[in-house]
Design an enzyme around this catalytic site. Structure first.
Site, short mmCIF file in Angstrom:
data_model
loop_
_atom_site.label_atom_id
_atom_site.label_comp_id
_atom_site.label_asym_id
_atom_site.label_seq_id
_atom_site.Cartn_x
_atom_site.Cartn_y
_atom_site.Cartn_z
N LYS A 198 10.00 1.82 14.28
CA LYS A 198 10.99 1.07 13.50
C LYS A 198 12.39 1.65 13.69
O LYS A 198 13.34 0.94 14.02
CB LYS A 198 10.61 1.08 12.01
CG LYS A 198 9.32 0.37 11.65
CD LYS A 198 9.02 0.53 10.18
CE LYS A 198 7.85 -0.34 9.74
NZ LYS A 198 6.57 0.09 10.29
N HIS A 234 13.33 -5.34 9.84
CA HIS A 234 12.04 -5.01 10.46
C HIS A 234 12.15 -5.19 11.96
O HIS A 234 12.71 -6.17 12.44
CB HIS A 234 10.93 -5.90 9.89
CG HIS A 234 9.56 -5.48 10.32
ND1 HIS A 234 9.03 -5.86 11.54
CD2 HIS A 234 8.62 -4.72 9.71
CE1 HIS A 234 7.80 -5.34 11.65
NE2 HIS A 234 7.54 -4.64 10.56
N ASP A 236 0.82 -1.20 0.00
CA ASP A 236 0.00 0.00 0.00
C ASP A 236 0.86 1.26 0.00
O ASP A 236 2.09 1.21 -0.19
CB ASP A 236 -1.00 -0.03 1.16
CG ASP A 236 -0.35 0.13 2.54
OD1 ASP A 236 0.87 0.39 2.61
OD2 ASP A 236 -1.05 -0.01 3.55
N HIS A 237 0.21 2.39 0.24
CA HIS A 237 0.85 3.70 0.13
C HIS A 237 1.84 4.00 1.25
O HIS A 237 2.56 5.01 1.18
CB HIS A 237 -0.23 4.78 0.13
CG HIS A 237 -1.10 4.74 1.36
ND1 HIS A 237 -2.01 3.73 1.57
CD2 HIS A 237 -1.20 5.56 2.44
CE1 HIS A 237 -2.63 3.93 2.72
NE2 HIS A 237 -2.15 5.01 3.28
N LYS A 273 5.25 -11.46 4.51
CA LYS A 273 4.48 -10.36 5.09
C LYS A 273 3.40 -9.83 4.15
O LYS A 273 2.47 -9.15 4.59
CB LYS A 273 5.41 -9.21 5.50
CG LYS A 273 6.05 -9.40 6.86
CD LYS A 273 6.82 -8.17 7.30
CE LYS A 273 6.01 -7.29 8.21
NZ LYS A 273 5.34 -6.17 7.58
N HIS A 293 -4.08 -0.83 7.69
CA HIS A 293 -4.09 0.56 7.23
C HIS A 293 -5.35 0.85 6.43
O HIS A 293 -6.03 -0.06 5.96
CB HIS A 293 -2.88 0.84 6.34
CG HIS A 293 -1.58 0.49 6.97
ND1 HIS A 293 -0.45 0.17 6.23
CD2 HIS A 293 -1.20 0.41 8.26
CE1 HIS A 293 0.56 -0.09 7.05
NE2 HIS A 293 0.12 0.04 8.28
#
Length: 431
Positions: free
Chosen positions: A298, A174, A72-73, A184, A108
């Site tokens: 992260k 990660h 995704d974005h 993932k 998300h």
């Protein structure tokens, strides 16, 4: 005076550090690598020599329904480059294939049309069938099995009803899954909320093996692999990116073997010895990963590896989209770090609250380290409520940190914290 450019949003912010204070600037070989060819060439070469499986064009023969899972974005996957090549490969031997591009949102929101056009390009958005996973729409999911942890695995029906399941992504260290990429795309990518939540439970996150660069005995990784196997992912394409988000390598083929090849490439080029500083400055690599605070643990976790017992961490994160999810905002502002951690520790795995894992990791770090947040977009009162110290610039943050640790404090800078695997002592190739 050393001037260091720290990634921030779509540009950088300046950090000025006196030479006498600067202990180290830690960057990975991966981030500095320059591509030797265009990105599409890396992808085409990987597809021509897949690891551990037939070529994608062979696998596509005779298949009616094809699902291609993409990111995704919030991820930097260069799909404008990779998707056209993948689609061309499938259609080269199966021009009539019914192809669905499934966006792996995890928990998300779905990307907007503008974001999709930015990610995929106008031609793909206008011509292809694109669906976003919605983890909160029960009609999209079907139970597949129970995972090794005991979690129930619900996956998007589109992945279960196709003849050929393909995933694409990119690999980087990660902070609790060891490395991104590969499996993932399925978990958390196209699962329902309950499956994602239980995979990210307090107990799973608390495992000493749920850590950056660690795959062996990592309970989160173990469930992710089991999920991807259960839905029969037949082919993956994963890329490696430099700091400019350019493709510098590509890995294609079998779910596990191609991912392992990519991990080996990333590990050797991203591992650095963890040099201890009194102050550690980092970022989430700029856009798209610094769109909100929710993504920022992260890099803070990377900084912690260099912050000793009580070093100050400075995090540069634009947060144009705000804090992030509503659950994360509620949990990170619930009380002191100790109170947040105690609250989360009482939650059973099957009652895991969406987004609690980032609050858990922040609380764990904040119990030992002050964290200063450099953001021009978050209200300072909200930053303080989240147990962070607000600053409007990297230099202001550094002055605040000097006030805590003294003018002689050693400063370690990790410009892109998500791209570095910081390890104690000698580099480890086998974790």
């Amino acid at each position: 005076m050393a001037l260091i450019k720290i990634p921030y949003d779509r540009g950088t912010v300046d950090l000025n550090v006196a030479e006498k204070n600067l202990a180290a600037v830690i960057t990975a070989d991966l981030q500095c690598s320059e591509p030797e060819k265009c990105g599409a060439a890396y992808v085409e070469e990987a597809l021509a020599k897949p690891v551990g499986t037939k070529s994608l064009r062979e696998l596509a023969i005779g298949k009616q329904k094809v699902v291609l899972v993409t990111s995704d974005h919030t991820r930097a996957v260069p799909s404008k480059i990779t998707l056209p090549v993948l689609l061309r490969e499938v259609r080269s031997t199966n021009p009539k294939a019914d192809i669905t591009i499934l966006i792996a949102t995890g928990l998300h929101r779905a990307p907007t049309e503008e974001e999709m056009r930015n990610m995929f390009g106008d031609e793909i958005v206008d011509r292809e069938h694109i669906i976003s996973n919605d983890a909160f729409d029960s009609d999209q999911f079907e139970k597949v099995c129970d995972l090794p942890s005991g979690a129930e695995f619900y996956c998007n029906r589109l992945a279960l009803q196709c003849d050929l399941l393909i995933t694409e992504g990119f690999i980087e260290p990660h902070f609790f899954a060891g490395f991104s990429g590969g499996r993932k795309s399925i978990l958390p990518g196209i699962c329902n909320a309950a499956t994602v939540n239980e995979n990210h439970s307090y107990q799973a996150i608390s495992s000493p093996f749920s850590s950056t660069g660690v795959l062996k005995d990592n309970p989160i990784h173990t469930d992710m692999i089991a999920a991807a196997r259960a839905v029969n992912v037949q082919f993956i394409l994963n890329v490696a990116l430099n700091a400019k988000k350019q493709i510098i390598a590509a890995f294609a083929g079998d779910l596990e073997r191609a991912h392992e090849a990519g991990v080996a490439f990333i590990r050797i080029r991203s591992q650095r010895e963890a040099i201890t500083g009194d102050i550690v400055v980092t970022s989430n690599g700029g856009y798209p990963l610094d769109q909100n605070l929710y993504q920022s643990p992260k890099a803070v976790a990377t900084a912690q590896a260099c912050a000793g017992e009580d070093g100050v961490i400075i995090m540069c994160c634009a947060c144009k989209d705000g804090i992030g999810g509503t659950n994360f905002e509620r949990l990170i502002t619930l009380g002191s770090p100790e109170e947040i951690d105690a609250y989360l520790a009482r939650i059973p795995p099957k009652e895991t609250i969406a987004e609690q894992w980032c609050a858990q990791i922040y609380a764990r770090i904040l119990k030992k380290h002050p964290v200063i947040l450099v953001s021009a977009y978050l209200d300072q009162r909200l930053v303080q409520a989240a147990n962070l110290i607000p600053a409007s610039s990297a230099d202001e943050a550094l002055e605040i940190a000097y006030g805590m640790r003294g003018k002689q404090a050693r400063v370690v800078v990790i410009p892109d914290g998500v791209g570095v695997l910081a390890v104690k002592g000698e580099r480890s190739e086998g974790r």
